[in-house]
Design an enzyme around this catalytic site. Structure first.
Site, PDB file in Angstrom:
ATOM      1  N   GLU A  22    -115.702  55.191  58.411  1.00 31.78           N
ATOM      2  CA  GLU A  22    -114.483  54.815  59.141  1.00 31.78           C
ATOM      3  C   GLU A  22    -113.868  56.065  59.773  1.00 31.78           C
ATOM      4  OE1 GLU A  22    -111.738  52.255  57.020  1.00 31.78           O
ATOM      5  OE2 GLU A  22    -110.052  52.878  58.265  1.00 31.78           O
ATOM      6  N   ARG A  63    -102.146  51.242  50.803  1.00 32.36           N
ATOM      7  CA  ARG A  63    -102.704  49.964  50.371  1.00 32.36           C
ATOM      8  C   ARG A  63    -102.660  49.850  48.843  1.00 32.36           C
ATOM      9  NH1 ARG A  63    -105.296  45.523  52.470  1.00 32.36           N
ATOM     10  NH2 ARG A  63    -105.371  46.283  54.601  1.00 32.36           N
ATOM     11  N   ARG A  76    -114.548  50.335  50.740  1.00 34.59           N
ATOM     12  CA  ARG A  76    -114.329  48.902  50.533  1.00 34.59           C
ATOM     13  C   ARG A  76    -113.192  48.607  49.543  1.00 34.59           C
ATOM     14  NH1 ARG A  76    -119.836  45.353  50.053  1.00 34.59           N
ATOM     15  NH2 ARG A  76    -119.122  43.513  51.174  1.00 34.59           N
ATOM     16  N   GLU A 123    -114.064  42.877  52.205  1.00 30.49           N
ATOM     17  CA  GLU A 123    -113.670  43.675  51.044  1.00 30.49           C
ATOM     18  C   GLU A 123    -113.205  42.880  49.820  1.00 30.49           C
ATOM     19  OE1 GLU A 123    -110.951  45.730  53.841  1.00 30.49           O
ATOM     20  OE2 GLU A 123    -111.412  47.483  52.644  1.00 30.49           O
TER      21      GLU A 123
HETATM   22  N1  MTE Z   1    -121.352  44.771  54.370  1.00 29.57           N
HETATM   23  C1  MTE Z   1    -122.464  45.495  54.619  1.00 29.57           C
HETATM   24  N2  MTE Z   1    -123.664  44.897  54.539  1.00 29.57           N
HETATM   25  N3  MTE Z   1    -122.391  46.820  54.947  1.00 29.57           N
HETATM   26  C2  MTE Z   1    -121.185  47.480  55.019  1.00 29.57           C
HETATM   27  O1  MTE Z   1    -121.137  48.661  55.325  1.00 29.57           O
HETATM   28  N4  MTE Z   1    -118.725  47.292  54.776  1.00 29.57           N
HETATM   29  C3  MTE Z   1    -117.633  46.555  54.143  1.00 29.57           C
HETATM   30  C4  MTE Z   1    -117.718  45.072  54.460  1.00 29.57           C
HETATM   31  N5  MTE Z   1    -119.041  44.585  54.215  1.00 29.57           N
HETATM   32  C5  MTE Z   1    -119.998  46.722  54.745  1.00 29.57           C
HETATM   33  C6  MTE Z   1    -120.140  45.345  54.444  1.00 29.57           C
HETATM   34  C7  MTE Z   1    -116.321  47.027  54.533  1.00 29.57           C
HETATM   35  S1  MTE Z   1    -115.716  48.376  53.754  1.00 29.57           S
HETATM   36  C8  MTE Z   1    -115.564  46.384  55.466  1.00 29.57           C
HETATM   37  S2  MTE Z   1    -114.002  46.876  55.830  1.00 29.57           S
HETATM   38  C9  MTE Z   1    -116.055  45.202  56.193  1.00 29.57           C
HETATM   39  O2  MTE Z   1    -117.399  44.886  55.840  1.00 29.57           O
HETATM   40  C10 MTE Z   1    -115.980  45.467  57.691  1.00 29.57           C
HETATM   41  O3  MTE Z   1    -116.459  44.431  58.450  1.00 29.57           O
HETATM   42  P1  MTE Z   1    -115.586  43.141  58.836  1.00 29.57           P
HETATM   43  O4  MTE Z   1    -114.246  43.647  59.195  1.00 29.57           O
HETATM   44  O5  MTE Z   1    -116.323  42.582  59.963  1.00 29.57           O
HETATM   45  O6  MTE Z   1    -115.569  42.285  57.618  1.00 29.57           O
HETATM   46  N1  LUZ Z   2    -108.229  51.321  57.157  1.00 27.72           N
HETATM   47  C1  LUZ Z   2    -107.007  51.611  57.634  1.00 27.72           C
HETATM   48  C2  LUZ Z   2    -108.428  50.341  56.264  1.00 27.72           C
HETATM   49  O1  LUZ Z   2    -106.871  52.526  58.434  1.00 27.72           O
HETATM   50  N2  LUZ Z   2    -105.966  50.861  57.234  1.00 27.72           N
HETATM   51  C3  LUZ Z   2    -106.079  49.861  56.347  1.00 27.72           C
HETATM   52  O2  LUZ Z   2    -105.099  49.224  56.021  1.00 27.72           O
HETATM   53  C4  LUZ Z   2    -107.359  49.586  55.821  1.00 27.72           C
HETATM   54  N3  LUZ Z   2    -107.532  48.624  54.918  1.00 27.72           N
HETATM   55  C5  LUZ Z   2    -108.737  48.401  54.416  1.00 27.72           C
HETATM   56  C6  LUZ Z   2    -109.802  49.166  54.861  1.00 27.72           C
HETATM   57  N4  LUZ Z   2    -109.641  50.118  55.780  1.00 27.72           N
HETATM   58 MO1  MOS Z   3    -113.734  49.152  55.037  1.00 25.35          MO
HETATM   59  S1  MOS Z   3    -113.096  50.422  53.554  1.00 25.35           S
HETATM   60  O1  MOS Z   3    -112.195  48.900  55.663  1.00 25.35           O
HETATM   61  O2  MOS Z   3    -114.436  50.235  56.084  1.00 25.35           O
END
Ligand code: MTE
Ligand code: LUZ
Ligand code: MOS
Length: 756
Positions: free
Chosen positions: A226, A304, A336, A706
């Site tokens: 991120e 958070r 996550r 998450e």
């Molecule tokens: N699933 C897979 N297979 N790989 C990943 O890296 N990241 C997770 C989740 N599921 C992830 C995953 C995280 S930390 C987040 S925030 C969300 O996917 C991001 O995608 P979304 O916003 O489309 O759910």
């Molecule tokens: N990233 C962020 C995040 O910048 N703000 C958020 O609130 C957040 N929450 C979940 C995962 N990534």
């Molecule tokens: Mo997920 S920790 O918001 O990339």
């Protein structure tokens, strides 16, 4: 509906950064990094390294044309160290050569001298010494101080949770090359292309329009990309810029584990006050977050933590204090759950201890305090259409928790060396970035003259299936076959000013943007159809299964309509932005409505503990989860299972150990244990709770990325319960991960063998 990429993944055909065909003359980077956790650089001698075979150049902070600054929230992080180093693995110089081996050889020839400075790895020690990322913050409601005396029970304690390595399959990396326009293009393994673009532009002293970032997909991110993919994007861009050559940086697994940050470890003090019936009256908590050497996303992660400090429970008086502690470790980052799991763990630990002290059942205490419809969280948001109670009740009845209890008790009576334990875990996770401005996304949709459709958004596919969900969304707007819809790479020239794909909101927000753009084109197509079919009343026109109907009669195919539209010079493209409505948060008083909605559910986890060896197996994880109206069952199930296993790993086997000198000891898969198929619970059962359509989510669904990770927290308490069945008189530490090694140390720290 299978995930868009699965076939290519299974065949090994998906291309990640290191798989791309690269131009002739490609150069490779090895990063020369600090070997001390805190020190002053006295002298660096690059002369031997520069003479080494194949070396094209060595780049240091002095070579940076723009600013040596990549900090996002706080401007406190340099790309390359100058005078001081603050953690082991901090980049100092880039060794660029024709092959990786040559770059490695040269890197080994660099001579450096440090003056070592005191190293801090513990957050509480950092706090004592005043080493903070930012001043402490307090979120509060009611009056805890005056409530303690009204409580029948007041319980205090310490709870700790550990870090977690992201272990995305694709390590961090980027490939960059100079463009004829005087700009640069970066192919990056990032969740945040705009973040890479912005930081690279700053480092190179360029306007953002001269930096293009492109991402086809990434091999997992889990939050680790991120913010922290930015470093490597900038590293490749800087080298490409300085040497005017295509350049690639791919971290080895070990370098990745050593140099990048992880989930934040927390150490927290709690104090909880309850009535004799078991109602929570007051909760006070202080979070000491181990931020590492610079801010990175730590302030947002800590935010958070605060929002989820009471998990799914109603607490009338709360005082939560957040302290982000600066230590000499790699900057910890998004993972996550983003601080949510750390906050919830402390609340569960407090309730568990309270139950012990009161002689009540932990799950009864949980149940008694669950939020009800209309209850307000202590930061001011009211929960609407709450399914907290419903999911909990359904978990108890569907999985017959009372009979689990009976079965576990009977097993424990019969077995001396094996004990079973189980625990329930409710989860309520806010969906939206807690920084309100980040809740925006954009999309660009083209309908080509042959009827095929191209979709670009700001979303990054990282295995979570966001491309599948957006394809489904667009296909359903036009009522066409999903095969007509192609997801393009994520590119800063097609989607500008994007938020990282994170906060589980990627599919919601980018899907909504794609939906709006598609609707814009659909409206134009309906007008074209009305004109062609000679009707004024457009409501008589219906799009269904690639066919256009007038008053129920098939008149045109999708392809025919698109042809007519094209020939009549209709605009078949649309760009759209989506901004999440109705959210706000006032940081002067820490009150507001930060979340579009909540993801909700509960789980019951059962474990069998081998009390002689300390090892355990999860018999089952059974979940009732509110998905809203799920429209991508396979994706949602996959996300749920994956997140649960990752949560179990965090709580029970994944242990990050730094020594006192700030050196990571668990820097390989031989020393850092991650969940594998043998660890995975024998049974994972998931009920998709039938609930209302969630208007704030894409196509009525709810975000899923998450939230299910936090079910894993229940594993900790299930194991504690099994340990208690073996040795009921002991006070067990509330310290995760509860690894087999720790289970043994805890079980046998007194002479319990006598009683066996
Ligand atoms: N699933 C897979 N297979 N790989 C990943 O890296 N990241 C997770 C989740 N599921 C992830 C995953 C995280 S930390 C987040 S925030 C969300 O996917 C991001 O995608 P979304 O916003 O489309 O759910
Ligand atoms: N990233 C962020 C995040 O910048 N703000 C958020 O609130 C957040 N929450 C979940 C995962 N990534
Ligand atoms: Mo997920 S920790 O918001 O990339």
């Amino acid at each position: 509906m299978k995930n868009y990429d699965s076939e290519k993944h299974v065949k090994g055909e998906s291309q990640f950064v290191d798989d791309l065909l690269t131009p002739m003359g490609l150069l490779h980077i090895i990063v020369f990094a600090s070997s001390v956790a805190h020190g002053k650089i006295l002298k660096v001698d690059y002369s031997e390294a520069l003479k080494s075979n194949g070396v094209a150049g060595i780049i240091t902070a002095k070579d940076i044309p723009g600013e040596n600054q990549i900090g996002g929230i706080i401007q406190d992080e340099s790309l390359l160290a100058e005078e001081y180093v603050h953690f082991i693995g901090q980049p100092i110089a880039l060794v660029v050569a024709d092959t990786i081996l040559h770059a490695k050889d040269a890197c080994a020839k660099i001579k450096i001298e440090f003056e070592k400075l005191p190293v801090i790895t513990d957050p509480r020690e950092a706090f004592k010494k005043g080493e903070l990322i930012m001043p402490p913050r307090v979120f509060a409601c009611g009056d805890v101080e005056n409530t303690w005396k009204q409580c029948d029970y007041v319980i205090e304690g310490i709870a700790e949770s550990g870090g977690q390595e992201h272990l995305y399959l694709e390590t961090q990396g980027a490939f960059a090359y100079p463009l004829e326009t005087g700009g640069i293009k970066i192919i990056s393994s990032t969740q945040g292309p705009t973040q890479v673009q912005r930081a690279s532009a700053k480092v190179l002293g360029l306007p953002m329009n001269k930096v293009e970032v492109d991402v086809t997909r990434i091999g997992g991110g889990f939050g680790g990309k991120e913010d922290q993919a930015t470093t490597w994007g900038c590293v490749a861009a800087l080298a490409a810029w300085k040497l005017n050559k295509p350049v690639k940086v791919i971290l080895s697994r070990q370098d990745d584990m050593r140099m990048t940050g992880k989930r934040h470890p927390y150490s927290s003090d709690f104090k909880i006050g309850l009535s004799k019936e078991g109602k929570i009256l007051a909760y006070q908590v202080t979070f000491y977050q181990n931020a590492g050497a610079s801010a990175d996303l730590s302030p947002a992660v800590l935010d958070r933590t605060m929002f989820h400090a009471v998990n799914s429970y109603y607490v009338p008086n709360v005082k939560a204090t957040a302290i982000s502690c600066k230590t000499n470790l790699p900057p910890n980052t998004a993972f996550r759950g983003f601080g949510g799991p750390q906050g919830m763990f402390v609340m569960e630990a407090a309730l568990y201890k309270a139950a012990e002290a009161m002689g009540m059942e932990y799950r009864k205490l949980q149940e008694l305090n669950l939020m009800k419809e209309g209850d307000e969280f202590y930061y001011g948001q009211t929960i609407e259409n709450s399914t907290i109670q419903k999911c909990w009740q359904e978990t108890i009845s569907k999985y017959d928790v009372d009979s689990i209890q009976k079965r576990v008790n009977e097993f424990n009576k019969k077995n001396k060396l094996f004990k079973k334990g189980f625990s329930l875990m409710p989860v309520c996770f806010g969906i939206s970035f807690t920084n309100t401005f980040m809740n925006q996304a954009s999309a660009l949709v083209h309908v080509y003259s042959d009827g095929s459709i191209s979709v670009s958004t700001g979303a990054i596919e990282m295995g979570q299936g966001v491309n599948m969900k957006i394809r489904q969304t667009v296909a359903s707007v036009f009522s066409v076959n999903i095969d007509r819809v192609k997801m393009e790479s994520t590119n800063t020239t097609r989607a500008a000013n994007t938020s990282p794909t994170a906060a589980s909101a990627g599919a919601d927000m980018n899907g909504k943007a794609a939906e709006i753009a598609s609707h814009n084109i659909l409206e134009r197509l309906i007008k074209v159809a009305a004109e062609k079919l000679n009707v004024k009343e457009t409501s008589l026109i219906e799009f269904r299964d690639e066919t256009i109907y007038l008053s129920g009669k098939a008149e045109l195919t999708w392809f025919q309509l698109v042809q007519v539209a094209f020939l009549s010079r209709t605009n078949l493209s649309s760009q759209a932005q989506y901004a999440v409505p109705g959210i706000h948060f006032d940081r002067t008083i820490n009150k507001g409505k930060p979340f579009a909605y909540y993801a909700i559910g509960s789980a019951v986890i059962e474990v069998t503990l081998d009390c002689l060896r300390g090892i355990f197996e999860f018999d089952s994880v059974k979940v009732v989860h509110d998905y809203g109206k799920s429209f991508s069952f396979v994706v949602d199930r996959g996300q749920t299972e994956g997140a649960i296993v990752q949560g179990l790993g965090w709580m029970t086997i994944e242990e990050i150990i730094y020594n006192k000198e700030g050196k990571l000891l668990t820097d390989a898969l031989s020393t850092y244990k991650v969940p594998d198929i043998h660890f995975t619970p024998k049974e994972i059962e998931i009920e998709f709770l039938e609930t209302i359509e969630n208007v704030a989510g894409i196509k009525g669904s709810k975000a899923i990325g998450e939230p299910p990770l936090m079910y894993g927290i229940g594993a900790f308490f299930a194991i504690l319960n099994a340990m208690k069945a073996f040795n009921p008189d002991k006070e067990y530490k509330l310290s995760a991960p509860i690894t087999p090694e720790r289970v043994l140390c805890e079980l046998y720290s007194e002479n319990v063998l006598v009683s066996v």
